[in-house]
Design an enzyme around this catalytic site. Structure first.
Site, PDB file in Angstrom:
ATOM      1  N   LYS A 188       0.854  -1.194   0.000  1.00  0.00           N
ATOM      2  CA  LYS A 188       0.000   0.000   0.000  1.00  0.00           C
ATOM      3  C   LYS A 188       0.880   1.230   0.000  1.00  0.00           C
ATOM      4  O   LYS A 188       1.204   1.803   1.036  1.00  0.00           O
ATOM      5  CB  LYS A 188      -0.943  -0.002   1.211  1.00  0.00           C
ATOM      6  CG  LYS A 188      -2.092   0.995   1.052  1.00  0.00           C
ATOM      7  CD  LYS A 188      -2.944   0.652  -0.166  1.00  0.00           C
ATOM      8  CE  LYS A 188      -4.008   1.687  -0.450  1.00  0.00           C
ATOM      9  NZ  LYS A 188      -4.731   1.405  -1.687  1.00  0.00           N
ATOM     10  N   SER A 383      -8.337   0.057  -5.456  1.00  0.00           N
ATOM     11  CA  SER A 383      -8.610   0.411  -4.069  1.00  0.00           C
ATOM     12  C   SER A 383     -10.102   0.655  -3.891  1.00  0.00           C
ATOM     13  O   SER A 383     -10.895  -0.249  -4.099  1.00  0.00           O
ATOM     14  CB  SER A 383      -7.758   1.609  -3.641  1.00  0.00           C
ATOM     15  OG  SER A 383      -7.495   1.537  -2.254  1.00  0.00           O
TER      16      SER A 383
END
Length: 583
Positions: A188, A383
Site C-alpha cells: 500500500k 482500491s
C-alpha cells in the site's frame, strides 16, 4: 428619509442589473453551446484527433465555450465508440482520418478507442493516420489504422515506458510538518510520497511488474498491427533506434513520410473526388450533432451508471467525483425501476474515502439481489474503485486496466512546529474529555491515539477483504495474499480471480443483456447530464478558478492536484491507490 430612498433605488438598480446580466449570460451560453442538427453530405471522412480527452460521459463545458479555447461539448468515451460503430454503416462516411498528436487518455480508454477503430476497419472502409510528432500512447492508437504516415521532419516516440513518482517527504520536513501515517498492506504505497524519499522495494517490485505487463500489451498490439515480432520491437526501444523519421520508415513503424497536403491528396483518391475538390472532413462534434444514436427498443432497459473520479462522502456537484449520496440515489433509482432489468456499472476510479466506498458497495449489493449487476472497468478500478466493483455478478477489465490495490490507510498531520516556527502561531485550549481534540493539527498524537487510529485502519482493511471474499467467492487466505495494497494489471487480475473477463463497455453490456435474458432493450444512462445553464449557476466559481489555475500552472497542475489530495486525506481512512501514475 432621503437616505432610504437612495438606498432602495440603488438596491432596485442592482437587482435589475443582476437580472439583465443573468439573461445576457444565459443567451451567450446558449449560443456557445448550440448544437443545431446538421446533415452530412456524401463522401465524408470522419476526423478523430488523438489529442482529445474523453471522459466517461459527455462533457458539457460552458466555461470552456465562453472562453472560446475549449469545445462546449465533447462526446463521452462510449458515445464516441458508438459513433465510430455508426460510421461503419453510414453510407455518407467513406473512412476515418486519425490526426495523431498527443494522447491525454489513459491506457484502457485508448484500448477502447483502438478496438472501435479495428472493428470499423472490418466494414471495409479505410482508416488513415497522420501525425507530426507521435507520442507512444498516440502511436499505439494510430496502429489501428491501415495506413500510418509521419511528417518527413516529424518524430515517433518509441523509447519504452517509465513511471516516475513525486515524493514530498523532504518538502514536509523543510516546512516542519510531520505526517503520522497508518496503513495495512506491504504494497500500500499511497503514503510513500509522505514517508519516503524514494520507492520502497515492495513498490518497486509491483510497479516493475504491472508496468512490464502494460508494455507487453503495447508491444503485442503494435506487433500484430505492424507485423513485427515483440522481441524486435523491444529491441528498437532498448537500442533507441527510432531517432529520425527515416528510422520509423526503415523499421516499418510507419508506411510513409508525407506532408499534410499529400495526406489530403490521398484522402481525395480514397473518396474518389477530383484533385481540385475539397475533402469533406467531418469533425467528431459535427458528426455527433448529425447523428441520433439508437438507445435500443422495447420496454425493458439496462441502466448504464458511470462512476468516474475520486470517491468522496456526501453530495457533490463537481465533475469527476463519485459522491456517495449522489450515487446511492442513482443506483437506488435503477434498482427500484421495474423496467430496468440489469445494471452496468462503469468504474474509472483510483478510489478515495473507504466509508463512501462501503456505502456505495452496500447499495450495489442491494441492487444485485433483484437484478444482474455487471462492472466494466476503465483506466483505473483500484482500491476504493475495486471496493465498489467486487460484488458484481461479472467484472470486465481491459488488459491495461490498473485494479486491485486492496488496502487502506490513514494520514494525520502534526503541524505544531510549522505554525510555531514558521508562522509564530501557538495553540492552547480546554476539553471535557481526554480525546475531545483527537485529530487536531496543532499537536502530535499520543501513543494511545495512534493505537485507536491503527485499529480503525485494521478494521476497515478486514472489511474490505471480506467484501472481496464474498463478492469474488475466493478463499480468505488467497484474498489476503493478493491484497496487501498491491496493484495489478487487468490481465493479472483475471488470472487471480479479481476480474472475470477481458473486454470493454461493449462486451460488458452484452453480458448484462445475457444475464437479464434480454434479446432487445433500451439503454438508460446515469447520472443524467445537467443542462449547461444549471451547471454553470452551481459551479461557475469553482470552474473558473480551476480553469485559470490549470492554465497558469500548465504541466505543474498535476503536482498541485497531488498536494491538494494530500490535504484532503487528513483524518479520513482512505481506500486509494498510490497516486495517479504517469507513463
Amino acid at each position: 428619509m432621503r437616505f432610504f430612498k437612495v438606498f432602495l433605488a440603488s438596491l432596485l438598480a442592482f437587482i435589475v442589473f443582476t437580472i439583465i446580466c443573468f439573461i445576457v449570460l444565459t443567451v451567450i451560453i446558449g449560443r456557445a453551446l448550440t448544437t443545431e442538427k446538421v446533415n452530412i453530405s456524401p463522401n465524408g471522412v470522419l476526423v478523430l484527433e488523438t489529442g482529445q480527452a474523453y471522459k466517461e460521459q459527455k462533457l458539457v463545458n460552458p466555461i470552456g465555450a465562453l472562453l472560446r479555447d475549449e469545445p462546449g461539448e465533447v462526446p463521452g468515451l462510449y458515445q464516441t465508440v458508438r459513433l465510430i460503430s455508426h460510421a461503419a454503416t453510414d453510407d455518407n462516411i467513406k473512412g476515418i482520418y486519425l490526426k495523431v498528436n498527443g494522447n491525454p487518455n489513459g491506457f484502457a480508454s485508448t484500448e477502447e478507442l483502438r478496438d472501435a477503430l479495428l472493428r470499423f476497419r472490418k466494414s471495409g472502409k479505410f482508416v488513415v493516420a497522420y501525425g507530426e510528432v507521435m507520442e507512444q500512447s498516440a502511436y499505439y492508437l494510430a496502429t489501428a489504422a491501415d495506413k500510418v504516415y509521419l511528417n518527413p521532419k516529424g518524430a515517433v516516440d518509441f523509447t519504452g515506458f517509465s513511471s516516475q513518482l513525486t515524493f514530498l517527504k523532504g518538502t514536509l520536513e523543510k516546512l516542519e510538518i510531520k505526517p503520522e501515517i497508518f496503513y495495512c498492506g506491504k504494497f500500500k504505497s499511497a503514503t510513500e510520497p509522505l514517508r519516503e524519499t524514494q520507492m520502497t522495494e515492495a513498490n518497486r517490485v509491483q510497479t516493475t511488474q504491472f508496468l512490464g505487463e502494460l508494455y507487453s500489451n503495447f508491444l503485442t498490439g503494435v506487433g500484430k498491427a505492424r507485423q513485427i515480432d515483440t522481441a524486435t520491437l523491444h529491441g528498437y526501444a532498448d537500442e533507441n533506434l527510432i531517432q529520425e523519421p527515416a528510422d520509423a520508415l526503415k523499421y516499418k513503424l510507419v508506411d510513409g513520410l508525407k506532408y499534410d497536403d499529400e495526406i489530403v491528396a490521398e484522402l481525395q483518391g480514397k473518396t474518389s473526388i477530383k484533385s481540385d475538390e475539397k475533402v469533406n472532413l467531418v469533425s467528431l462534434g459535427k458528426y455527433n450533432n448529425s447523428t441520433t444514436l439508437s438507445d435500443g427498443s422495447g420496454d425493458n432497459k439496462i441502466a448504464l451508471i458511470y462512476a468516474q473520479g475520486d470517491i468522496v462522502g456526501g453530495e457533490s456537484e463537481r465533475d469527476n467525483t463519485i459522491a456517495s449520496e449522489n450515487y446511492i440515489r442513482e443506483i437506488r433509482k435503477a434498482r427500484q425501476d421495474k423496467e430496468v432489468k440489469a445494471i452496468l456499472f462503469r468504474v474509472n476510479s483510483g478510489g478515495g474515502s473507504a466509508l463512501a466506498s462501503e456505502v456505495i458497495w452496500r447499495e450495489l449489493s442491494l441492487a444485485k439481489k433483484v437484478k444482474p449487476v455487471v462492472v466494466s472497468m476503465g483506466d483505473y478500478a483500484a482500491s476504493g474503485g475495486y471496493y465498489i466493483s467486487c460484488m458484481a455478478d461479472s467484472i470486465f477489465a481491459e488488459p491495461n486496466t490498473l485494479t486491485g490495490s486492496i488496502g487502506v490507510f490513514g494520514v494525520m498531520f502534526n503541524m505544531q512546529d510549522f505554525f510555531k516556527n514558521k508562522l509564530g502561531v501557538t495553540f492552547d485550549g480546554v476539553k471535557t474529555a481526554q480525546y475531545a481534540d483527537l485529530g487536531s493539527v496543532g499537536r502530535p498524537l499520543t501513543e494511545g491515539e495512534k493505537r485507536f487510529i491503527q485499529n480503525g485502519v485494521d478494521s476497515t482493511y478486514a472489511s474490505f477483504k471480506s467484501r472481496v471474499v464474498a463478492g469474488r467467492k475466493l478463499d480468505a487466505a488467497i484474498v489476503d495474499s493478493i491484497a496487501q495494497g498491491r496493484v495489478w494489471s487487468g490481465v493479472e487480475a483475471q488470472k487471480l480471480g479479481l476480474v472475470d473477463r477481458i473486454g470493454g463497455i461493449t462486451e460488458a453490456l452484452a453480458c448484462a443483456a445475457r444475464l437479464a435474458k434480454l434479446s432487445e432493450y433500451r439503454l438508460r444512462e446515469y447520472p443524467e447530464v445537467k443542462d449547461p445553464v444549471s451547471k454553470l449557476m452551481k459551479t461557475v466559481g469553482a470552474d473558473v478558478s480551476t480553469h485559470m489555475v490549470k492554465k497558469e500552472l500548465g504541466v505543474n497542475y498535476e503536482l498541485y492536484q497531488q498536494i491538494k489530495e494530500v490535504q484532503a486525506m487528513h483524518g479520513d481512512i482512505q481506500a486509494r491507490m498510490p497516486f495517479k501514475y504517469s507513463f
